[in-house]
Design a protein around this motif. Structure first.
Motif, PDB file in Angstrom:
ATOM      1  N   MET A   1       0.849  -1.193   0.000  1.00 52.05           N
ATOM      2  CA  MET A   1       0.000   0.000   0.000  1.00 52.05           C
ATOM      3  C   MET A   1       0.884   1.242   0.000  1.00 52.05           C
ATOM      4  O   MET A   1       1.756   1.406   0.839  1.00 52.05           O
ATOM      5  CB  MET A   1      -0.880   0.019   1.249  1.00 52.05           C
ATOM      6  CG  MET A   1      -1.909   1.122   1.260  1.00 52.05           C
ATOM      7  SD  MET A   1      -2.824   1.145   2.822  1.00 52.05           S
ATOM      8  CE  MET A   1      -3.519  -0.500   2.800  1.00 52.05           C
ATOM      9  N   GLY A   2       0.697   2.127  -0.983  1.00 53.37           N
ATOM     10  CA  GLY A   2       1.554   3.293  -1.105  1.00 53.37           C
ATOM     11  C   GLY A   2       1.167   4.396  -0.142  1.00 53.37           C
ATOM     12  O   GLY A   2       0.102   4.393   0.465  1.00 53.37           O
ATOM     13  N   ILE A   3       2.045   5.409  -0.045  1.00 50.67           N
ATOM     14  CA  ILE A   3       1.804   6.534   0.869  1.00 50.67           C
ATOM     15  C   ILE A   3       0.570   7.310   0.434  1.00 50.67           C
ATOM     16  O   ILE A   3      -0.251   7.723   1.249  1.00 50.67           O
ATOM     17  CB  ILE A   3       3.037   7.460   0.923  1.00 50.67           C
ATOM     18  CG1 ILE A   3       4.195   6.714   1.582  1.00 50.67           C
ATOM     19  CG2 ILE A   3       2.711   8.733   1.691  1.00 50.67           C
ATOM     20  CD1 ILE A   3       5.472   7.532   1.632  1.00 50.67           C
ATOM     21  N   ASP A   4       0.411   7.498  -0.914  1.00 49.25           N
ATOM     22  CA  ASP A   4      -0.751   8.256  -1.391  1.00 49.25           C
ATOM     23  C   ASP A   4      -2.054   7.567  -1.013  1.00 49.25           C
ATOM     24  O   ASP A   4      -3.032   8.211  -0.645  1.00 49.25           O
ATOM     25  CB  ASP A   4      -0.687   8.398  -2.922  1.00 49.25           C
ATOM     26  CG  ASP A   4       0.442   9.333  -3.338  1.00 49.25           C
ATOM     27  OD1 ASP A   4       0.898  10.099  -2.470  1.00 49.25           O
ATOM     28  OD2 ASP A   4       0.861   9.273  -4.508  1.00 49.25           O
ATOM     29  N   ALA A   5      -2.070   6.240  -1.068  1.00 50.64           N
ATOM     30  CA  ALA A   5      -3.280   5.504  -0.697  1.00 50.64           C
ATOM     31  C   ALA A   5      -3.577   5.646   0.774  1.00 50.64           C
ATOM     32  O   ALA A   5      -4.732   5.801   1.189  1.00 50.64           O
ATOM     33  CB  ALA A   5      -3.130   4.029  -1.059  1.00 50.64           C
ATOM     34  N   MET A   6      -2.541   5.598   1.591  1.00 55.29           N
ATOM     35  CA  MET A   6      -2.737   5.740   3.027  1.00 55.29           C
ATOM     36  C   MET A   6      -3.312   7.104   3.367  1.00 55.29           C
ATOM     37  O   MET A   6      -4.173   7.236   4.228  1.00 55.29           O
ATOM     38  CB  MET A   6      -1.401   5.534   3.751  1.00 55.29           C
ATOM     39  CG  MET A   6      -0.936   4.095   3.814  1.00 55.29           C
ATOM     40  SD  MET A   6      -2.030   3.098   4.842  1.00 55.29           S
ATOM     41  CE  MET A   6      -1.708   3.841   6.446  1.00 55.29           C
ATOM     42  N   VAL A   7      -2.840   8.133   2.681  1.00 48.65           N
ATOM     43  CA  VAL A   7      -3.308   9.484   2.970  1.00 48.65           C
ATOM     44  C   VAL A   7      -4.797   9.611   2.670  1.00 48.65           C
ATOM     45  O   VAL A   7      -5.521  10.341   3.337  1.00 48.65           O
ATOM     46  CB  VAL A   7      -2.485  10.504   2.154  1.00 48.65           C
ATOM     47  CG1 VAL A   7      -3.104  11.893   2.258  1.00 48.65           C
ATOM     48  CG2 VAL A   7      -1.050  10.532   2.641  1.00 48.65           C
ATOM     49  N   SER A   8      -5.309   8.863   1.671  1.00 52.91           N
ATOM     50  CA  SER A   8      -6.700   9.014   1.261  1.00 52.91           C
ATOM     51  C   SER A   8      -7.681   8.329   2.208  1.00 52.91           C
ATOM     52  O   SER A   8      -8.874   8.520   2.097  1.00 52.91           O
ATOM     53  CB  SER A   8      -6.893   8.471  -0.158  1.00 52.91           C
ATOM     54  OG  SER A   8      -6.680   7.075  -0.187  1.00 52.91           O
ATOM     55  N   LEU A   9      -7.194   7.502   3.135  1.00 56.01           N
ATOM     56  CA  LEU A   9      -8.079   6.861   4.096  1.00 56.01           C
ATOM     57  C   LEU A   9      -8.614   7.901   5.066  1.00 56.01           C
ATOM     58  O   LEU A   9      -7.859   8.703   5.611  1.00 56.01           O
ATOM     59  CB  LEU A   9      -7.321   5.766   4.844  1.00 56.01           C
ATOM     60  CG  LEU A   9      -8.127   4.896   5.812  1.00 56.01           C
ATOM     61  CD1 LEU A   9      -7.522   3.493   5.865  1.00 56.01           C
ATOM     62  CD2 LEU A   9      -8.146   5.486   7.212  1.00 56.01           C
ATOM     63  N   THR A  10      -9.935   7.881   5.298  1.00 56.16           N
ATOM     64  CA  THR A  10     -10.546   8.858   6.198  1.00 56.16           C
ATOM     65  C   THR A  10     -11.364   8.156   7.272  1.00 56.16           C
ATOM     66  O   THR A  10     -11.799   7.014   7.096  1.00 56.16           O
ATOM     67  CB  THR A  10     -11.466   9.824   5.436  1.00 56.16           C
ATOM     68  OG1 THR A  10     -12.615   9.100   4.978  1.00 56.16           O
ATOM     69  CG2 THR A  10     -10.751  10.456   4.258  1.00 56.16           C
ATOM     70  N   LEU A  11     -11.597   8.866   8.362  1.00 53.83           N
ATOM     71  CA  LEU A  11     -12.422   8.322   9.439  1.00 53.83           C
ATOM     72  C   LEU A  11     -13.865   8.135   8.994  1.00 53.83           C
ATOM     73  O   LEU A  11     -14.560   7.248   9.487  1.00 53.83           O
ATOM     74  CB  LEU A  11     -12.349   9.239  10.660  1.00 53.83           C
ATOM     75  CG  LEU A  11     -11.081   9.114  11.509  1.00 53.83           C
ATOM     76  CD1 LEU A  11     -11.016  10.236  12.528  1.00 53.83           C
ATOM     77  CD2 LEU A  11     -11.032   7.763  12.212  1.00 53.83           C
ATOM     78  N   LYS A  12     -14.327   8.958   8.067  1.00 56.80           N
ATOM     79  CA  LYS A  12     -15.695   8.803   7.567  1.00 56.80           C
ATOM     80  C   LYS A  12     -15.847   7.471   6.833  1.00 56.80           C
ATOM     81  O   LYS A  12     -16.892   6.815   6.926  1.00 56.80           O
ATOM     82  CB  LYS A  12     -16.060   9.986   6.668  1.00 56.80           C
ATOM     83  CG  LYS A  12     -16.180  11.314   7.414  1.00 56.80           C
ATOM     84  CD  LYS A  12     -16.680  12.400   6.506  1.00 56.80           C
ATOM     85  CE  LYS A  12     -16.759  13.739   7.234  1.00 56.80           C
ATOM     86  NZ  LYS A  12     -17.695  13.700   8.372  1.00 56.80           N
TER      87      LYS A  12
END
Length: 313
Positions: free
Chosen positions: A1-12
């Motif tokens: 899992m790349g850094i960009d994908a991790m950033v897109s994860l949200t609590l919502k």
């Protein structure tokens, strides 16, 4: 899992995932979060793209978690619980907002529910109380299904799924109109049972506890009317239709002006204790905090105090 994908994860997204899993579908999650079903579905699609795998098995008739979903559900609960704690620390009472769904029985609604709602608004100004008045059995079923966050009622099941905070007890007395029932104001239970009895319906916690107690004593009642409204039962008793069991605290005014009389029995009806019940696995601490406010507000004599103030004014 790349850094960009991790950033897109949200609590919502995590919130949508958690509530679909807990409530068994998109419909329940949408109702819980007050969102459109399409919004919930979009968040799940985004989350699955982020983690790189499907979280729900869409081939079965009943929604179920995939292996990836099962691996992530506990982490999702921890994230949501941590987020709630962070909001509470950062914003204090204003961290909690939106609807708070809870259930109470009729006697609570008739007595100290207004006091509880005032205290809730003082402690959490942004919270919108949404009380539901029903029998304990119905309310506890809704708590188990996560359709309510808190129940104030009777006889919660002994289950690891629930936390039950004890509140005050109420004392029930046999009551009838003057001239109805035994001539004396004290009678044996067997004598009470010979008269027409007015009771609540089968879903009532008060009804169940009293009937279970009578059953242990070998007493079978001659029931002629069943109604879930305490106010209606008292009116039927005043009309002379039979004997009922009510709380003397609430109906003190009717007794004092001679509409109802109390009939003492030996043994007396045992005291009935109320509880504030929450789910043990709740990720939001608000329900537990409201339960503690309920313990401070619980007062089944409030209606009697109001009546005396009006008469003395």
């Amino acid at each position: 899992m790349g850094i960009d994908a991790m950033v897109s994860l949200t609590l919502k997204q995590v919130e949508a995932f958690y509530w679909i899993a807990e409530l068994g579908g998109v419909v329940g999650a949408a109702e819980r979060l007050n969102l459109a079903q399409s919004t919930i579905s979009k968040r799940i699609a985004e989350l699955e793209a982020t983690v790189g795998s499907a979280l729900f098995d869409r081939n079965s008739r009943k929604i179920s978690l995939t292996r990836s979903g099962e691996n992530l559900i506990e982490l999702a609960a921890e994230l949501l619980e941590l987020e709630a704690r962070m909001r509470q620390v950062a914003a204090g009472p204003l961290a909690f907002s939106g609807a708070f769904r809870f259930g109470v029985t009729e006697l609570v609604a008739l007595t100290w529910l207004p006091k509880l709602i005032v205290a809730m608004k003082e402690a959490y100004p942004a919270v919108i109380p949404e009380p539901e008045v029903e029998s304990s059995v119905v309310l506890l079923d809704k708590l188990a299904d996560r359709r309510l966050d808190l129940v104030i009622g009777l006889d919660p099941p002994a289950s690891a799924d629930f936390n039950a905070l004890p509140l005050d007890s109420v004392t029930l007395q046999w009551m009838s109109a003057p001239g109805v029932g035994p001539k004396a104001d004290e009678a044996a239970l067997e004598e009470i049972a010979r008269y027409p009895i007015l009771t609540q319906g089968e879903g009532s916690g008060l009804q169940k506890l009293v009937l279970d107690w009578l059953g242990v004593s070998g007493i079978k009642l001659n029931r002629v009317v069943k109604c879930n409204s305490l106010s209606v039962l008292s009116a039927l008793a005043v009309a002379g239709l039979g004997i009922t069991f009510l709380t003397e605290q609430y109906f003190r005014h009717e007794i004092e002006i001679g509409l109802l009389r109390t009939i003492r029995t030996s043994p007396a009806i045992p005291q009935i204790r109320y509880f504030a019940v929450t789910r043990a696995d709740a990720v939001d601490p608000l329900a537990g905090q409201i339960a503690r406010i309920a313990r401070e507000c619980c007062d089944f004599s409030l209606r009697g105090l109001s009546a005396r103030r009006v008469r003395g004014a």
